[in-house]
Structure formats: structure tokens, C-alpha cells
Design a protein around this motif. Structure first.
Motif, mmCIF file in Angstrom:
data_model
loop_
_atom_site.group_PDB
_atom_site.id
_atom_site.type_symbol
_atom_site.label_atom_id
_atom_site.label_comp_id
_atom_site.label_asym_id
_atom_site.label_seq_id
_atom_site.Cartn_x
_atom_site.Cartn_y
_atom_site.Cartn_z
ATOM 1 N N ASN A 104 0.890 -1.155 0.000
ATOM 2 C CA ASN A 104 0.000 0.000 0.000
ATOM 3 C C ASN A 104 0.934 1.212 0.000
ATOM 4 O O ASN A 104 1.289 1.745 1.046
ATOM 5 N N ILE A 105 1.380 1.612 -1.215
ATOM 6 C CA ILE A 105 2.511 2.555 -1.248
ATOM 7 C C ILE A 105 2.172 3.917 -0.654
ATOM 8 O O ILE A 105 3.044 4.623 -0.177
ATOM 9 N N GLY A 106 0.883 4.252 -0.630
ATOM 10 C CA GLY A 106 0.492 5.526 -0.012
ATOM 11 C C GLY A 106 0.752 5.569 1.482
ATOM 12 O O GLY A 106 0.733 6.634 2.103
ATOM 13 N N ASN A 107 1.014 4.400 2.076
ATOM 14 C CA ASN A 107 1.287 4.376 3.517
ATOM 15 C C ASN A 107 2.723 3.931 3.822
ATOM 16 O O ASN A 107 3.022 3.502 4.927
ATOM 17 N N ILE A 108 3.600 4.016 2.817
ATOM 18 C CA ILE A 108 5.018 3.736 3.096
ATOM 19 C C ILE A 108 5.633 4.964 3.772
ATOM 20 O O ILE A 108 5.280 6.102 3.463
ATOM 21 N N PHE A 109 6.542 4.720 4.706
ATOM 22 C CA PHE A 109 7.313 5.793 5.342
ATOM 23 C C PHE A 109 8.750 5.714 4.833
ATOM 24 O O PHE A 109 9.357 4.639 4.865
ATOM 25 N N SER A 110 9.270 6.850 4.361
ATOM 26 C CA SER A 110 10.686 6.926 4.023
ATOM 27 C C SER A 110 11.386 7.514 5.251
ATOM 28 O O SER A 110 11.106 8.635 5.655
ATOM 29 N N VAL A 111 12.258 6.722 5.861
ATOM 30 C CA VAL A 111 12.862 7.118 7.132
ATOM 31 C C VAL A 111 14.339 7.453 6.928
ATOM 32 O O VAL A 111 15.108 6.631 6.426
ATOM 33 N N THR A 112 14.718 8.656 7.330
ATOM 34 C CA THR A 112 16.115 9.081 7.252
ATOM 35 C C THR A 112 16.953 8.281 8.242
ATOM 36 O O THR A 112 16.649 8.275 9.441
ATOM 37 N N LEU A 113 17.995 7.599 7.763
ATOM 38 C CA LEU A 113 18.976 6.972 8.662
ATOM 39 C C LEU A 113 20.222 7.844 8.558
ATOM 40 O O LEU A 113 21.084 7.644 7.709
ATOM 41 N N ILE A 144 9.653 1.815 5.126
ATOM 42 C CA ILE A 144 8.920 0.954 6.055
ATOM 43 C C ILE A 144 7.449 0.904 5.640
ATOM 44 O O ILE A 144 6.833 1.948 5.375
ATOM 45 N N ASP A 145 6.926 -0.298 5.561
ATOM 46 C CA ASP A 145 5.525 -0.516 5.228
ATOM 47 C C ASP A 145 4.682 -0.068 6.427
ATOM 48 O O ASP A 145 4.756 -0.670 7.500
ATOM 49 N N GLY A 146 3.888 0.970 6.230
ATOM 50 C CA GLY A 146 3.111 1.523 7.334
ATOM 51 C C GLY A 146 2.017 0.581 7.821
ATOM 52 O O GLY A 146 1.553 0.692 8.951
ATOM 53 N N ASP A 147 1.589 -0.345 6.959
ATOM 54 C CA ASP A 147 0.539 -1.295 7.363
ATOM 55 C C ASP A 147 1.118 -2.395 8.250
ATOM 56 O O ASP A 147 0.591 -2.672 9.325
ATOM 57 N N THR A 148 2.228 -3.015 7.785
ATOM 58 C CA THR A 148 2.784 -4.160 8.529
ATOM 59 C C THR A 148 3.892 -3.736 9.495
ATOM 60 O O THR A 148 4.322 -4.540 10.322
ATOM 61 N N LYS A 149 4.408 -2.529 9.336
ATOM 62 C CA LYS A 149 5.535 -2.007 10.138
ATOM 63 C C LYS A 149 6.840 -2.759 9.835
ATOM 64 O O LYS A 149 7.774 -2.741 10.631
ATOM 65 N N LYS A 150 6.883 -3.432 8.712
ATOM 66 C CA LYS A 150 8.118 -4.150 8.336
ATOM 67 C C LYS A 150 8.967 -3.297 7.397
ATOM 68 O O LYS A 150 8.429 -2.537 6.579
#
Ligand code: DHE
Length: 545
Positions: free
Chosen positions: A148-157, A166-172
Motif C-alpha cells: 500500500n505505497i500511499g502508507n510507506i514511510f521513508s525514514v532518514t537513517l 517501512i511498510d506503514g501497514d505491517t511495520k516491516k
């Protein structure tokens, strides 16, 4: 105005500029120095001093250190200042143990020589670093994955120079992608398909979310040091252009939105808004894409000017210059996406630009060093639609009216000031579906405050805030564990926080249920090195905050 500890913690990050690129300028007018001493001092200056004083030492948060000034002050004065610091905010590099007496002597002499200038970065350099890894024709014609790409998070490392998707639905974690040095922000194309990241070394990476496993499709280095990237959002121009602003060289570049091919580079050097003196290093800070016109809105820090850059005809470029105030930094939209509100942080003002009528509508005074990020929009029960900012310099959470139609008397005025946990705040956040306003304070010197977050009930603002011990919930070991940047999921019912620990320590992302304010999930993974900013694809792309 003096500088605060929080502000120093914020601005003293190492630059992306390789000091070896800046040519030495040992001049006979300055005190004698060996070339080893000069190289050492140059490195220290780029790493620790340039953030506040500027690469060319013309001054910003820190005082100007040009040779006309430093030679008059002389070596002994400079040594004392570097050793003990000043109440105006200069750190005490000597008494803190960061620099030895001998090193301070070297720095004091170095400052009396002309600043070594890093090289320019024009079309040739950009083209040399530009790579299309997957040409547009070879990319998928439709989404090839089940995310569900609309709920992906791009996280700065931050410290590993990567982003985690990170998949916002599964948190994986979907994938961890190598990006620029100390990568700063992610922005999303209007269609929601592409993520653009920018490193402090001015490297841009473009990630395609339609691929089976999302990966980079193009990359370019647009300068030596940068912080901002954005993509065109005006109707008819979705995904057509990208733009990046750099700190060094001071310029912005418009690129092709499919390939990152650099098309138009424009310098921001010029006169300051107030004294109208020439500034050689006006850094580009926040950029937003107008929804009202085919334009990018570009903050130029040191000149205090906001540029409306029209991308309809790049060969006959139209740039409207709006006078605001120094030093422009970050900002975001009001709820209607017509007004852009942005912090002029050393002037302690919020500038408001009407992106439809293309002019400044207000310069509102606020308390010390506003730092909104993109800000937060909510409906105040008493004052109607407001935009909110917190501050680096104090505990105030400031509400400004944003509705010149139905709440005219409140428009662009400070209508409410709440007290948060303390200064050192960087980001506030809310969501149209939420009744909460979240206020972080990652740079507060007090660990209990930097490791937790304050949350206000929008319908009961006078009640004060509740404190959630986010870092404690993460259950990590040693380390600073700063809790930074709330970000909502697409449904607006979860808030994500980074627990930003040291590079060699364990960090985490903590997901909180927005309604109950209870812990929902702790995301831990050894790949999550120093997570800071998090960018939900829908909320970032559609400017929902
Ligand atoms: Fe940022 C946004 C510059 C330090 C996390 N940061 C921005 C923007 C600018 C900027 C100009 C706005 C970009 C835009 O909207 O187009 N940041 C700087 C600096 O110059 C500074 C002070 C010092 C430095 O050397 O880089 C700096 N920033 C930091 C940090 O130390 C932070 C907390 C952690 C990190 O990852 O480096 C940090 N900055 C962020 C984040 C955003 C940001 C998370 C985007 C917020 C958002 O919600 O859009």
C-alpha cells in the motif's frame, strides 16, 4: 539575541564539504602558519564552525569572522573567545575539552587568513555525477508490488547515509537504500510514485515505488552541500520537474522529474533584504511546490528573500522576489495550501506568502527562534483554522490564525501561545482526522524532556499537555535517545516517532495509537541506525500536516 544550547546542538553538524576541495589561502597579512596547521584548522572549521558562521565566514547564527574583523581583534582575543565561548552563544571549545590550547592557537591564527573557498559546481560537474540507473522506458508501467505505497514511510537513517522504506501497514522494513551523506529529507512526487532524497553532500537519489522492490532509478550530485529537494505539483505538471537547493554553492537547480537531468541552475548570490549589502553565500533553505501556479517557492536564508520560481518556461525564467526577513529556514502550508508560512529564525518572525496572489501578506513577530518544520494545521475551538509552530529558543507553542475569509481579525496574528515542555523543540504535528497536537523537544538539555513528547488535546487546549515517555517505551540501552519528529500514517490514526540514539547504539521507531495515546508498536532492527525524519508518502506528497 543570544544563541541557545539547543540551537548550537542543532547547527554544529559536520558539513558535507570535503575540506580538501577548498584551496588554501595562506596570506602574508595573517600570522605565520604551517600547511599542516592550515589543513587541520580548515577541517575543524568546516566540521564545527561553518554551520553558524558560514563557509565564507560572513556570519549567520554566529558572528561574521571576515579578516577585516579577525585581524583587528588579533590572536590573543580570538584564543580567549574560542577557549571560553561567549554569553551570545559561542561554545567554550577550550574549557569543554573539545580543543586543546595548541589547537585553539592554530584556529585563532587560521581565522586571520582569507577563508578557503570550496569550488563552484555548475552544469559540467552535475552532468558528470548524473546517472540514470533505470531509464524511464525500462521502468514498470504499473505498480509491480502489493505494498500500500500511499502508507510507506521513508525514514532518514542519518549517520549511515541511507533511508529505510517501512511498510506503514505491517511495520516491516521493505528495503534500506544507500543515499547521500547524512541524508536529510525525503519528498514525494505529486503522483506518489517517486521518492526524492537529498544528502548533506547534495546527492539526490530518486526511488521508484512501483518496482517489485522499490529501488533507485536516478541519482545526481547538485553541489557540495545541500538540504532541500521538492517536485512540481501544479496541475498538469505532476512529476514533471524536481528542484534542489544547495548551501554550497549557493544556488538551486531545476531537474527533469523522470531522470534528474539538470536543466537550469540559478545562483542565489546577491543583496540582503534589509541592508542591501552583497552576500556571497546565501544558502537555500526550505522549498515548497505551489498548488496555485506552476512555481517553486524557495527560501533564501542569508538574503532573507523568498523566490517564486515559475517553471513554465525555463528558457525565459520568471522569478518573483519577495522581501521577507533574515534568516529564512523551514516552513509549510496552511490547510488550504494557498498560504506558505515560514520562519525567519534570527529575526524571530513568521513570513506569510500568498501563493495565489504571489505576494507577502504578513511578517508576524513570534518569540525566540521559531522552528516549525512544516508546522501543524488544526482548527482552534475559539480562533478557527490555525497553523502552529514550536521553538528552539523557548517552550512556547505558537498558534497563528490562517483564515482571512471567515476569521479575518485573527488572520496572520498570534492568537494563542501554549507552554510546552521546554525549548529545543524542532517539530509539531497534527492531522485533519486527529484531535491531538504533538510537540517534540529533542534538543532540550534535560533528558526527561528530550526523551519524551508532549501532546495537547485540540478541543481542550487550556488543560495543558500530557507527557508520553516515548524513549522509555522503546526499551533501549544507553544513549541520548532523543525523541524526534512526529509523523502520521495515511489514516491519521497512528503517530510515529524516531528514538534517535548514537551511531553505535540501538535506535527505534515508536508507533503510538493517536486516539488512546497508548503504545502500539516498537520497530527495532539493527539496520535502523540513527533514524530522524520520517516521511509518509501520502502526507508528504499531498502536504497534509
Ligand atoms: Fe534539518 C528540514 C536544514 C539539522 C532534521 N532542515 C530541514 C530544512 C532545512 C534544514 C533547510 C527544510 C527543507 C525543506 O523543507 O525543503 N537542518 C538544517 C540545517 O542547516 C541544520 C540546522 C544543521 C545541519 O548541519 O544540517 C539541520 N535537521 C537537522 C538535524 O540535526 C535533524 C534534527 C536531524 C537530521 O536528520 O539531521 C534535522 N530537518 C530535519 C527534518 C526535516 C528537516 C526531519 C524535515 C521536517 C519535515 O517534517 O518536513
Amino acid at each position: 539575541p543570544g544563541t541557545t544550547d539547543s540551537e548550537l546542538a542543532y547547527q554544529s553538524a559536520p558539513t558535507g564539504i570535503d575540506p580538501a576541495l577548498a584551496k588554501n589561502m595562506v596570506t602574508s597579512e595573517g600570522p605565520a602558519m604551517t600547511s599542516d596547521e592550515f589543513d587541520f584548522a580548515k577541517k575543524v572549521f568546516f566540521e564545527r564552525c561553518a554551520g553558524c558562521h558560514g563557509v565564507l565566514r560572513k556570519g549567520a547564527t554566529g558572528k561574521p569572522l571576515t579578516t577585516d574583523i579577525t585581524r583587528e581583534k588579533g590572536t590573543d582575543y580570538l584564543k580567549t573567545l574560542i577557549t571560553y565561548g561567549s554569553p551570545a552563544g559561542m561554545p567554550n571549545w577550550g574549557t569543554s575539552g573539545d580543543l586543546t590550547e595548541k589547537q585553539i592557537d592554530v584556529m585563532a591564527r587560521y581565522l586571520q587568513h582569507e577563508p578557503p573557498q570550496p569550488p563552484e559546481w555548475g552544469m559540467k560537474e552535475m552532468k558528470n555525477t548524473w546517472e540514470v540507473l533505470v531509464p524511464a522506458e525500462a521502468r514498470p508501467k504499473k505498480k509491480m508490488n502489493n505494498y500500500n505505497i500511499g502508507n510507506i514511510f521513508s525514514v532518514t537513517l542519518r549517520d549511515s547515509g541511507e533511508v529505510a522504506l517501512i511498510d506503514g501497514d505491517t511495520k516491516k522494513i521493505i528495503s534500506v537504500i544507500k543515499t547521500g551523506y547524512a541524508v536529510h529529507i525525503s519528498r514525494i512526487s505529486a503522483s506518489g510514485r517517486y521518492i526524492f532524497t537529498i544528502g548533506r553532500d547534495a546527492k539526490i537519489d530518486m526511488i521508484d515505488l512501483w518496482m517489485k522492490t522499490p529501488a533507485r532509478v536516478a541519482t545526481i550530485k547538485v553541489g557540495l552541500e545541500a538540504r532541500s529537494v521538492e517536485t512540481s505539483k501544479y496541475h498538469g505538471y505532476e512529476d514533471k520537474y524536481a528542484v534542489a537547493g544547495s548551501y554550497w554553492p549557493p544556488q538551486y537547480v531545476v531537474m527533469d522529474g523522470d531522470t534528474l537531468e539538470p536543466l537550469k541552475i540559478v545562483s542565489t548570490r546577491g543583496m540582503t533584504v534589509d541592508t542591501q549589502d552583497y552576500h556571497p553565500e546565501p544558502r537555500v533553505a526550505a522549498i515548497v511546490a505551489s498548488h496555485q501556479h506552476p512555481e517553486f517557492i524557495i527560501n533564501v536564508k542569508e538574503t532573507g528573500k523568498i523566490l517564486l520560481v515559475n517553471y513554465e518556461d525555463l528558457d525565459n525564467l520568471q522569478v518573483k522576489t519577495i522581501n521577507a526577513a533574515r534568516y529564512l529556514h523551514d516552513g509549510g502550508w496552511d490547510v488550504t495550501h494557498r498560504y506558505f508560512l515560514t520562519a525567519a529564525n534570527q529575526s524571530n518572525k513568521i513570513a506569510v506568502v500568498d501563493s495565489k496572489d504571489r505576494k507577502l501578506v504578513a511578517l508576524t513577530d513570534v518569540d525566540k527562534i521559531p522552528h516549525p518544520g512544516r508546522g501543524a494545521n488544526l482548527t482552534d475551538p475559539k480562533y478557527g483554522p490555525v497553523w502552529v509552530t514550536s521553538a528552539l529558543g523557548n517552550d512556547k507553542v505558537t498558534f497563528m490564525g490562517t483564515d482571512p475569509e471567515k476569521h479575518k481579525a485573527n488572520a496572520w496574528k498570534v492568537v494563542r501561545v501554549l507552554n510546552g515542555q521546554g525549548g529545543g523543540s524542532l517539530f509539531v504535528k497534527s492531522h485533519p482526522k486527529s484531535k491531538n497536537l504533538w510537540v517534540d523537544s529533542p534538543l532540550n538539555p534535560e533528558p526527561a524532556i528530550s526523551q519524551s513528547v508532549a501532546v495537547f488535546d485540540i478541543n481542550n487546549l487550556d488543560k495543558g499537555y500530557e507527557v508520553l515517555p516515548i524513549a522509555e517505551w522503546a526499551g533501549l540501552g544507553e544513549g541520548p535517545k532523543r525523541v524526534v519528529q512526529p509523523e502520521y500514517n495515511v489514516a491519521g490514526d497512528e503517530v510515529w516517532f524516531s528514538v534517535w540514539n548514537g551511531k553505535d547504539q540501538e535506535s527505534a521507531i515508536v508507533v503510538v495509537d493517536d486516539k488512546t495515546r497508548k503504545l502500539k508498536k516498537v520497530i527495532k532492527d539493527k539496520r535502523l541506525v540513527t533514524p530522524t525524519g520520517k516521511f509518509n508518502v501520502t502526507n508528504t506528497g499531498k502536504d497534509i500536516y
